[in-house]
Design an enzyme around this catalytic site. Structure first.
Site, PDB file in Angstrom:
ATOM      1  N   LYS A 125       0.770  -1.154   0.006  1.00 21.76           N
ATOM      2  CA  LYS A 125      -0.398   0.017   0.066  1.00 21.76           C
ATOM      3  C   LYS A 125       1.210   0.587  -0.068  1.00 21.76           C
ATOM      4  O   LYS A 125       0.199   1.893  -0.609  1.00 21.76           O
ATOM      5  CB  LYS A 125      -0.855   0.139   1.199  1.00 21.76           C
ATOM      6  CG  LYS A 125      -1.680  -1.262   1.563  1.00 21.76           C
ATOM      7  CD  LYS A 125      -2.526  -1.373  -0.081  1.00 21.76           C
ATOM      8  CE  LYS A 125      -3.113  -2.798  -0.516  1.00 21.76           C
ATOM      9  NZ  LYS A 125      -2.964  -3.317  -1.781  1.00 21.76           N
ATOM     10  N   LYS A 167      -2.512   2.092   9.143  1.00 26.65           N
ATOM     11  CA  LYS A 167      -2.520   1.081   8.305  1.00 26.65           C
ATOM     12  C   LYS A 167      -1.318  -0.136   7.757  1.00 26.65           C
ATOM     13  O   LYS A 167      -0.056   0.527   8.185  1.00 26.65           O
ATOM     14  CB  LYS A 167      -3.224   1.565   7.023  1.00 26.65           C
ATOM     15  CG  LYS A 167      -4.666   2.616   7.163  1.00 26.65           C
ATOM     16  CD  LYS A 167      -4.443   3.529   5.616  1.00 26.65           C
ATOM     17  CE  LYS A 167      -5.637   3.920   5.254  1.00 26.65           C
ATOM     18  NZ  LYS A 167      -6.302   4.001   4.064  1.00 26.65           N
ATOM     19  N   GLY A 173      -8.337  -3.943   1.931  1.00 23.75           N
ATOM     20  CA  GLY A 173      -9.424  -4.171   2.618  1.00 23.75           C
ATOM     21  C   GLY A 173     -10.014  -4.371   3.436  1.00 23.75           C
ATOM     22  O   GLY A 173     -10.547  -5.179   4.313  1.00 23.75           O
ATOM     23  N   GLY A 174      -9.433  -3.433   4.942  1.00 25.17           N
ATOM     24  CA  GLY A 174      -9.593  -2.954   6.003  1.00 25.17           C
ATOM     25  C   GLY A 174      -8.625  -4.165   6.905  1.00 25.17           C
ATOM     26  O   GLY A 174      -9.209  -4.179   8.435  1.00 25.17           O
ATOM     27  N   HIS A 217     -16.974   4.981  -0.921  1.00 24.33           N
ATOM     28  CA  HIS A 217     -16.126   4.260  -1.551  1.00 24.33           C
ATOM     29  C   HIS A 217     -16.496   4.149  -2.845  1.00 24.33           C
ATOM     30  O   HIS A 217     -17.388   3.555  -2.838  1.00 24.33           O
ATOM     31  CB  HIS A 217     -16.315   3.023  -0.627  1.00 24.33           C
ATOM     32  CG  HIS A 217     -15.542   1.733  -1.619  1.00 24.33           C
ATOM     33  ND1 HIS A 217     -14.599   0.734  -1.493  1.00 24.33           N
ATOM     34  CD2 HIS A 217     -15.469   1.585  -3.440  1.00 24.33           C
ATOM     35  CE1 HIS A 217     -13.500   0.610  -2.183  1.00 24.33           C
ATOM     36  NE2 HIS A 217     -14.175   0.247  -3.240  1.00 24.33           N
ATOM     37  N   HIS A 244     -15.748  -5.064   6.476  1.00 25.55           N
ATOM     38  CA  HIS A 244     -15.548  -4.432   5.018  1.00 25.55           C
ATOM     39  C   HIS A 244     -15.404  -5.481   4.051  1.00 25.55           C
ATOM     40  O   HIS A 244     -15.109  -6.057   2.610  1.00 25.55           O
ATOM     41  CB  HIS A 244     -13.972  -5.106   4.984  1.00 25.55           C
ATOM     42  CG  HIS A 244     -12.915  -3.377   6.185  1.00 25.55           C
ATOM     43  ND1 HIS A 244     -13.306  -2.176   5.356  1.00 25.55           N
ATOM     44  CD2 HIS A 244     -12.956  -4.015   7.440  1.00 25.55           C
ATOM     45  CE1 HIS A 244     -12.650  -1.886   6.424  1.00 25.55           C
ATOM     46  NE2 HIS A 244     -12.625  -1.952   7.811  1.00 25.55           N
ATOM     47  N   GLU A 284      -9.820   2.105  -6.678  1.00 27.31           N
ATOM     48  CA  GLU A 284     -10.204   2.477  -5.293  1.00 27.31           C
ATOM     49  C   GLU A 284     -10.017   3.772  -4.997  1.00 27.31           C
ATOM     50  O   GLU A 284      -8.880   4.250  -4.464  1.00 27.31           O
ATOM     51  CB  GLU A 284     -10.294   1.461  -4.219  1.00 27.31           C
ATOM     52  CG  GLU A 284     -10.678   0.240  -4.176  1.00 27.31           C
ATOM     53  CD  GLU A 284     -10.339  -0.370  -2.713  1.00 27.31           C
ATOM     54  OE1 GLU A 284     -10.574  -2.040  -2.792  1.00 27.31           O
ATOM     55  OE2 GLU A 284     -10.255   0.355  -1.737  1.00 27.31           O
ATOM     56  N   ARG A 301      -7.513  -7.417 -10.257  1.00 32.03           N
ATOM     57  CA  ARG A 301      -8.101  -8.398 -10.315  1.00 32.03           C
ATOM     58  C   ARG A 301      -9.293  -8.233 -10.934  1.00 32.03           C
ATOM     59  O   ARG A 301      -9.947  -6.895 -10.964  1.00 32.03           O
ATOM     60  CB  ARG A 301      -8.559  -9.348  -9.320  1.00 32.03           C
ATOM     61  CG  ARG A 301      -9.362  -8.507  -8.506  1.00 32.03           C
ATOM     62  CD  ARG A 301      -9.775  -9.135  -7.085  1.00 32.03           C
ATOM     63  NE  ARG A 301     -10.835  -8.835  -6.301  1.00 32.03           N
ATOM     64  CZ  ARG A 301     -10.093  -7.801  -5.205  1.00 32.03           C
ATOM     65  NH1 ARG A 301      -9.213  -7.286  -4.635  1.00 32.03           N
ATOM     66  NH2 ARG A 301     -11.227  -7.141  -4.412  1.00 32.03           N
TER      67      ARG A 301
HETATM   68  C1  MV4 Z   1      -9.296   4.959   5.404  1.00 31.07           C
HETATM   69  C2  MV4 Z   1     -10.795   5.305   5.422  1.00 31.07           C
HETATM   70  C3  MV4 Z   1     -10.400   6.361   6.688  1.00 31.07           C
HETATM   71  N1  MV4 Z   1      -9.479   6.995   6.609  1.00 31.07           N
HETATM   72  N2  MV4 Z   1      -8.611   6.128   5.129  1.00 31.07           N
HETATM   73  C4  MV4 Z   1     -11.482   0.031   4.213  1.00 31.07           C
HETATM   74  C5  MV4 Z   1     -10.679  -0.234   3.917  1.00 31.07           C
HETATM   75  C6  MV4 Z   1      -9.307   0.054   2.915  1.00 31.07           C
HETATM   76  N3  MV4 Z   1      -9.622  -0.255   1.280  1.00 31.07           N
HETATM   77  C7  MV4 Z   1      -9.352   0.926   3.440  1.00 31.07           C
HETATM   78  N4  MV4 Z   1     -10.500   1.925   4.308  1.00 31.07           N
HETATM   79  C8  MV4 Z   1     -10.487   2.764   4.533  1.00 31.07           C
HETATM   80  N5  MV4 Z   1      -9.587   3.995   4.390  1.00 31.07           N
HETATM   81  C9  MV4 Z   1      -8.679   7.213   5.814  1.00 31.07           C
HETATM   82  N6  MV4 Z   1      -7.486   7.530   5.229  1.00 31.07           N
HETATM   83  C10 MV4 Z   1     -11.953   4.632   6.259  1.00 31.07           C
HETATM   84  C11 MV4 Z   1     -11.585   3.230   5.606  1.00 31.07           C
HETATM   85  C12 MV4 Z   1     -13.235   3.045   5.851  1.00 31.07           C
HETATM   86  C13 MV4 Z   1     -14.135   2.161   4.194  1.00 31.07           C
HETATM   87  C14 MV4 Z   1     -12.942   2.033   3.344  1.00 31.07           C
HETATM   88  C15 MV4 Z   1     -14.282   2.000   1.790  1.00 31.07           C
HETATM   89  C16 MV4 Z   1     -14.730   1.450   1.977  1.00 31.07           C
HETATM   90  C17 MV4 Z   1     -15.387   1.176   3.244  1.00 31.07           C
HETATM   91  C18 MV4 Z   1     -14.266   1.337   4.262  1.00 31.07           C
HETATM   92  C19 MV4 Z   1     -15.171   0.460   5.930  1.00 31.07           C
HETATM   93  C20 MV4 Z   1     -14.329   1.580   7.193  1.00 31.07           C
HETATM   94  C21 MV4 Z   1     -13.416   2.711   6.821  1.00 31.07           C
END
Ligand code: MV4
Length: 688
Positions: A125, A167, A173-174, A217, A244, A284, A301
């Site tokens: 990432k 992170k 993917g969470g 998202h 997620h 994303e 993918r």
């Molecule tokens: C974040 C965020 C808020 N702020 N990053 C969740 C999965 C991963 N791909 C990144 N994610 C997130 N990153 C920052 N700086 C909130 C999420 C997030 C989220 C993102 C997409 C879809 C659903 C989610 C649910 C909770 C948190």
């Protein structure tokens, strides 16, 4: 050498290294291109739909994914054995595994996906973030410097400004994410995030980002060929997720203006180019409430939700994946991508809303996808198939496409209400409740949607209407048998056992339990062959009393007829239950049963009120909250079981005292393993 020389003849044989609906979808795409589709299967999937849909199928190992769908050597051996020139990995399993893509190349097999280097880059990432930043793509402000001692990280978090998010660099993917709201929480959160990252990815590196509050998202579909041509196919809004796991996705995103779409699309294309990306992929983004957007990660993918993009753009993504992998140029220009209308996908999962959405298993005795213009169903099972807890619990995807968003919502609602499934619990009622909800209908969704909206009524078992009880009793009387789906093509006479009841004076009373309520259905011969007079709990049905009959159709279908009225329901029977589907609702009607025999068969305790809690599926014990001797309340969480990439709370079905805790944190358990033995309070009070 000219890049054109990389072009090769279309693939004659393609192996699909996956299972379920995506394997079925990809195999159809291969076959439509004239290729032979080779399935691979584990022992749990001998009779699975994807094996039936394939032209050839090769066993690759036992049920656990590690030994089958993740077994690179076995999959490459299957490709060799069948002469497959290319492998499509689907999603999940090996789809984003750079070693697998490399191993395919080394074995002289085309991996239908991006080059291993692009998978590897996007798998990190932090590396991905750096690469796209270089290309001018916005990312969330944060810190991912080389100095990673706790003091530096804490200082950086303060500089970024709380709240922040930690992170895992190797994550996605969470997994391994932590929100930190204030400096006082930082150290503890950092240690927890590092532990989680190490356990999940073997790499404890974490980075820091400013927390974006309740973002949407939004992801962009990319297609890139091996000749340097990259386009995007518009976006998908995927904010509605539980833990997620996405459940509803749509395109276009209601929050994007044409200008923002063009800007984010161009950013997605730039991100893909910066990684040397080839084939289908997804960028994303988080979309903030103020309209700013940030690149999050790239999924290398084909995604679960790709059909919404196919619906609105008209482009077949699997077809293009195959063409690109064969070295063909992408002949679509960006200006030719013109989204039409609106598409929404709802994912039907085998999970039980009444039990905290735990994965459910069982035989899909009835499974009858709706058919209509603008409705697409991508399913991984057929009637009579067993749903096990070995793999992902997604049963099918419903995709509705219409001229605009309200029409697409209406079409999806129609489809949800007309998809009879009996034998395995599903989240269908939750999907319907979301689709009906005003904020959803207004397009006002974000990633906090399912936390800020609750649908408690969804978990309540509805009271069966008289017509459902009569349908069940008629089914028993007509003697159709336990497994309508299994009688596919088998000649049977649905009336064979009905003769006794339909003889003059014949009468039959069937009793059912529905939750706490008990019901009696009385069927009497009407004097006309096959026509009955019915009473439910001593009330005539229909009222006023009129003779009724039923016609049995395919796959559990039952059409009740009385007077001028006809109504179609679906019925299935299993051991001690008769299941009825009517207008999108499922009624579970328990028939009286020999109690002790059944309890013993399930290894349960015979003491009245006592209870043995068993693991609903194989998994790892994450946490044990109680010790022997503890008093617990009904619904209190006793054990947390990690399985299927999620945590499941095992809760007390009633108040009681813990008699025994059979597992400890870290233990790996099989489905059915005893977790906790509970004693009822009454029993204990008596003994005291
Ligand atoms: C974040 C965020 C808020 N702020 N990053 C969740 C999965 C991963 N791909 C990144 N994610 C997130 N990153 C920052 N700086 C909130 C999420 C997030 C989220 C993102 C997409 C879809 C659903 C989610 C649910 C909770 C948190």
């Amino acid at each position: 050498m000219s890049k054109r020389l990389q072009r090769r003849a279309p693939f004659k044989t393609v192996l699909i290294a996956n299972r379920g609906e995506i394997a079925v979808r990809v195999m159809a795409g291969c076959q439509q291109q004239g290729a032979v589709a080779v399935a691979v299967y584990s022992d749990a999937d001998r009779d699975a739909m994807h094996v039936r849909a394939a032209d050839r199928a090769v066993r690759i190992g036992p049920a656990p994914a590690r030994e089958s769908y993740l077994n690179i050597a076995a999959i490459l051996a299957a490709a060799r054995e069948t002469g497959a020139e290319a492998i499509h990995p689907g999603y999940g399993f090996l789809s984003e595994n750079a070693e697998f893509a490399q191993a395919c190349a080394d074995a002289g097999v085309v991996f239908i996906g991006p080059p291993p280097e692009a998978i590897r880059l996007m798998g990190s990432k932090t590396a991905a973030k750096r690469a796209v930043e270089q290309a001018g793509v916005p990312t969330v402000p944060g810190y991912m410097g080389a100095e990673r001692d706790a003091q530096t990280l804490a200082r950086e978090a303060a500089r970024i400004g709380y709240p922040v998010m930690l992170k895992a660099a190797a994550g996605g993917g969470g997994k391994g994410m932590r929100v930190v709201r204030a400096a006082a929480e930082f150290r503890e959160a950092l240690e927890a995030a590092q532990r989680e990252a190490l356990a999940a990815f073997g790499d404890e590196t974490v980075f820091i980002e400013k927390l974006v509050i309740a973002p949407r998202h939004v992801e962009f579909q990319i297609l890139a060929d091996s000749h340097g041509h990259t386009i995007h196919l518009g976006e998908r809004e995927c904010s509605i997720q539980r833990r997620h796991q996405k459940i509803i996705e749509e395109s276009p995103c209601p929050a994007l203006t044409p200008e923002l779409r063009a800007e984010m699309g161009a950013a997605a294309v730039a991100a893909a180019r910066s990684a040397g990306y080839v084939n289908a992929g997804t960028c994303e983004f988080l979309l903030d409430q103020d309209g700013s957007y940030y690149f999050l990660e790239m999924n290398t993918r084909l995604q679960v939700e790709h059909p919404v993009t196919e619906s609105v753009t008209g482009f077949d993504l699997v077809r293009w994946q195959l063409a690109i992998a064969a070295g063909e140029p992408l002949t679509i220009q960006q200006e030719e991508v013109i989204p039409r209308g609106h598409a929404i996908e709802a994912r039907l999962y085998a999970e039980d809303p009444a039990h905290d959405y735990l994965p459910s298993s069982g035989r899909a005795l009835v499974f009858a996808p709706p058919r209509a213009p603008g409705v697409r169903v991508d399913a991984g099972i057929e009637p009579g198939d067993d749903v096990t807890v070995n793999y992902d619990p997604m049963l099918a995807k419903l995709i509705a496409h219409a001229e605009n968003r309200p029409a697409a919502i209406a079409r999806l609602r129609w489809a949800l209400d007309r998809f009879p499934i009996l034998g395995v619990a599903t989240n269908s009622a939750l999907l319907g409740a979301i689709v009906d909800e005003p904020d959803y209908q207004a397009g006002a969704t974000n990633t906090a949607y399912l936390e800020t909206h609750t649908f408690p009524a969804v978990a309540d078992a509805p009271e069966p209407p008289a017509v459902a009880l009569v349908a069940a009793a008629l089914w028993e009387t007509l003697g159709v048998g336990d497994h309508p789906a299994r009688s596919r093509g088998e000649p049977f006479n649905p009336w064979r056992n009905g003769a006794a009841t339909s003889a003059p004076g014949g009468e039959r009373v069937t009793r059912y339990l529905s939750g706490e309520a008990s019901h009696a259905v009385r069927l009497r011969a009407s004097g006309v062959a096959r026509y009955y007079l019915a009473q439910v709990d001593d009330q005539p049905f229909p009222a006023p009393e009129a003779p009724l009959t039923a016609e049995v159709g395919e796959g559990g279908r039952l059409t009740l007829a009385y007077g001028d009225l006809r109504e179609t329901l679906y019925v299935a029977r299993r051991e001690y239950e008769t299941l009825v589907w009517r207008c999108g609702q499922v009624f579970v009607l328990a028939r009286p049963r020999p109690l002790d025999v059944d309890l013993a068969a399930h290894g349960l305790d015979h003491t009245p009120g006592a209870m043995t809690l068993i693991a609903p599926m194989a998994g790892t014990i994450i946490k044990v909250n109680v010790r022997a001797g503890d008093l617990v309340e009904a619904r209190q969480t006793l054990v947390v079981l990690g399985a299927m990439k999620m945590e499941h709370a095992i809760t007390a079905p009633h108040a009681g005292r813990v008699r025994r805790v059979a597992q400890a944190a870290g233990d790996v358990v099989q489905g059915g393993a005893t977790l906790v033995e509970l004693a009822a309070l009454e029993e204990e009070e008596q003994n005291a």
